[in-house]
Design a protein around this motif. Structure first.
Motif, PDB file in Angstrom:
ATOM      1  N   UNK A 141     -34.061   0.456   0.655  1.00  0.00           N
ATOM      2  CA  UNK A 141     -32.923   0.901  -0.162  1.00  0.00           C
ATOM      3  C   UNK A 141     -32.416  -0.215  -1.073  1.00  0.00           C
ATOM      4  N   UNK A 142     -32.093   0.156  -2.311  1.00  0.00           N
ATOM      5  CA  UNK A 142     -31.410  -0.759  -3.231  1.00  0.00           C
ATOM      6  C   UNK A 142     -29.931  -0.430  -3.150  1.00  0.00           C
ATOM      7  N   UNK A 143     -29.143  -1.418  -2.712  1.00  0.00           N
ATOM      8  CA  UNK A 143     -27.752  -1.137  -2.389  1.00  0.00           C
ATOM      9  C   UNK A 143     -26.881  -2.345  -2.737  1.00  0.00           C
ATOM     10  N   UNK A 144     -25.648  -2.047  -3.196  1.00  0.00           N
ATOM     11  CA  UNK A 144     -24.633  -3.065  -3.485  1.00  0.00           C
ATOM     12  C   UNK A 144     -23.492  -2.927  -2.481  1.00  0.00           C
ATOM     13  N   UNK A 149     -20.971  -9.196  -5.383  1.00  0.00           N
ATOM     14  CA  UNK A 149     -21.573  -8.207  -4.481  1.00  0.00           C
ATOM     15  C   UNK A 149     -22.623  -8.863  -3.598  1.00  0.00           C
ATOM     16  N   UNK A 150     -22.799  -8.264  -2.419  1.00  0.00           N
ATOM     17  CA  UNK A 150     -23.908  -8.614  -1.539  1.00  0.00           C
ATOM     18  C   UNK A 150     -25.026  -7.617  -1.808  1.00  0.00           C
ATOM     19  N   UNK A 151     -26.235  -8.103  -1.950  1.00  0.00           N
ATOM     20  CA  UNK A 151     -27.377  -7.242  -2.254  1.00  0.00           C
ATOM     21  C   UNK A 151     -28.143  -6.891  -0.984  1.00  0.00           C
ATOM     22  N   UNK A 152     -28.691  -5.694  -0.959  1.00  0.00           N
ATOM     23  CA  UNK A 152     -29.538  -5.294   0.159  1.00  0.00           C
ATOM     24  C   UNK A 152     -30.798  -6.163   0.176  1.00  0.00           C
ATOM     25  N   UNK A 162     -28.840   3.632  -7.413  1.00  0.00           N
ATOM     26  CA  UNK A 162     -28.587   2.974  -6.132  1.00  0.00           C
ATOM     27  C   UNK A 162     -27.296   3.551  -5.546  1.00  0.00           C
ATOM     28  N   UNK A 163     -26.774   2.890  -4.511  1.00  0.00           N
ATOM     29  CA  UNK A 163     -25.474   3.254  -3.932  1.00  0.00           C
ATOM     30  C   UNK A 163     -24.648   1.988  -3.743  1.00  0.00           C
ATOM     31  N   UNK A 164     -23.350   2.183  -3.582  1.00  0.00           N
ATOM     32  CA  UNK A 164     -22.462   1.039  -3.384  1.00  0.00           C
ATOM     33  C   UNK A 164     -21.435   1.347  -2.313  1.00  0.00           C
ATOM     34  N   UNK A 165     -21.164   0.339  -1.501  1.00  0.00           N
ATOM     35  CA  UNK A 165     -20.062   0.362  -0.536  1.00  0.00           C
ATOM     36  C   UNK A 165     -19.198  -0.860  -0.840  1.00  0.00           C
ATOM     37  N   UNK A 166     -18.240  -1.161   0.022  1.00  0.00           N
ATOM     38  CA  UNK A 166     -17.446  -2.379  -0.174  1.00  0.00           C
ATOM     39  C   UNK A 166     -17.262  -3.094   1.158  1.00  0.00           C
ATOM     40  N   UNK A 167     -17.006  -4.399   1.063  1.00  0.00           N
ATOM     41  CA  UNK A 167     -16.689  -5.160   2.273  1.00  0.00           C
ATOM     42  C   UNK A 167     -15.517  -6.088   1.996  1.00  0.00           C
ATOM     43  N   UNK A 182     -24.151 -12.781  -2.326  1.00  0.00           N
ATOM     44  CA  UNK A 182     -24.272 -12.656  -0.873  1.00  0.00           C
ATOM     45  C   UNK A 182     -25.401 -11.682  -0.529  1.00  0.00           C
ATOM     46  N   UNK A 183     -25.691 -11.594   0.756  1.00  0.00           N
ATOM     47  CA  UNK A 183     -26.756 -10.719   1.256  1.00  0.00           C
ATOM     48  C   UNK A 183     -26.151  -9.673   2.179  1.00  0.00           C
ATOM     49  N   UNK A 184     -26.513  -8.408   1.966  1.00  0.00           N
ATOM     50  CA  UNK A 184     -26.111  -7.328   2.865  1.00  0.00           C
ATOM     51  C   UNK A 184     -27.278  -7.107   3.834  1.00  0.00           C
ATOM     52  N   UNK A 185     -27.168  -7.560   5.082  1.00  0.00           N
ATOM     53  CA  UNK A 185     -28.298  -7.480   6.011  1.00  0.00           C
ATOM     54  C   UNK A 185     -28.556  -6.051   6.481  1.00  0.00           C
TER      55      UNK A 185
END
Length: 273
Positions: free
Chosen positions: A144-147, A83-86, A52-57, A124-127
């Motif tokens: 996409x599967x993303x964190x 983490x917020x999930x895709x 997968x991939x990861x970003x931050x907020x 959380x949810x990553x919209x």
């Protein structure tokens, strides 16, 4: 004399049959009352590694749990490793509370040396952002599967300057301190139960509640995230909760809510190991 012998023989045969049938019935009854062995489901085990991939907020303890209904992730036992999930992973809130191990990989420039692991809880949810392509800004677009990792946690595996990094991840058991927490809000005609700090698989599949008087076992309906609702009359009942997680294991917290409970209170029950 012959007639008498035949009669005795006939009665002996009848008696033998009666005794045989009686013995068989006793064994059948005994067999029905033999306690069946209990089949305990095995504890939740780590899953396979995936890509997968990861970003931050950015945010804080009061904002990192929004889509799951966790008002304060620190006070509710999750800390800031969240983490917020895709959308593809979030599953309409079903995955709230599940735990993941992630590693930054294939990017020596930005991954922390040694590829340290980070254990995260999904809170959380990553919209999706359909205005941007999935490979350039629309990181959480399906499929996409993303964190999208809470900023304080992201720095444990990668440099902030990276923006986005490839990761390997897998589901892992959630290890929590204390018991499952049930917070009841609402009013006598609408009860909203927030459930948090769940160990084991971490994500809840179903919830039931039972009282000590009129209330029989009653299923709750998912309102959103890990908030569950019922319009059953809970007030004045001593309450027991039963939680089932995605691995089909159940935990029953017997009589944890006293008869004189009040809305807004939190009660602690039995957790998964």
């Amino acid at each position: 004399m012959v007639s008498t012998s035949k009669a005795i023989f006939a009665w002996s045969l009848v008696l033998a049959i009666v005794l045989s049938v009686s013995s068989s019935m006793r064994h059948a009854v005994a067999a029905r009352h033999v306690a069946r062995p209990k089949h305990h489901r095995k504890p939740f085990k780590p899953g396979p590694w995936k890509q997968a991939h990861a970003t931050f907020y950015e945010g804080g303890s009061g904002t990192f749990g929004g889509a799951c209904g966790y008002e304060d992730v620190v006070k509710m036992g999750y800390g800031l490793n969240t983490a917020a999930l895709s959308t593809a992973m979030f599953n309409n809130g079903q995955k709230c509370g599940s735990c993941f191990e992630i590693k930054c990989v294939d990017n020596p420039q930005w991954c922390k040396p040694g590829q340290p692991s980070l254990i995260l809880t999904a809170t959380d949810h990553c919209p999706p952002n359909y205005n941007l392509p999935s490979d350039n800004g629309g990181w959480c677009n399906p499929p996409r599967e993303h964190f999208d990792v809470a900023k304080p946690a992201f720095s444990q595996i990668a440099e902030y300057k990276a923006g986005i990094v490839p990761v390997q991840y897998r589901r892992v058991p959630c290890k929590k301190e204390g018991g499952i927490r049930f917070t009841i809000t609402g009013n006598p005609y609408f009860n909203l139960v927030s459930i948090s700090n769940v160990g084991g698989a971490g994500d809840i599949e179903s919830v039931e509640v039972k009282g000590d008087d009129k209330l029989k076992w009653t299923p709750l309906k998912r309102n959103w995230g890990q908030k569950w609702e019922t319009d059953a009359q809970l007030v004045g009942e001593e309450l027991t909760f039963r939680v089932r997680t995605s691995d089909r294991r159940t935990s029953t917290s017997w009589h944890i809510v006293p008869k004189n409970w009040q809305f807004g209170q939190t009660f602690e029950g039995k957790n998964f190991k």
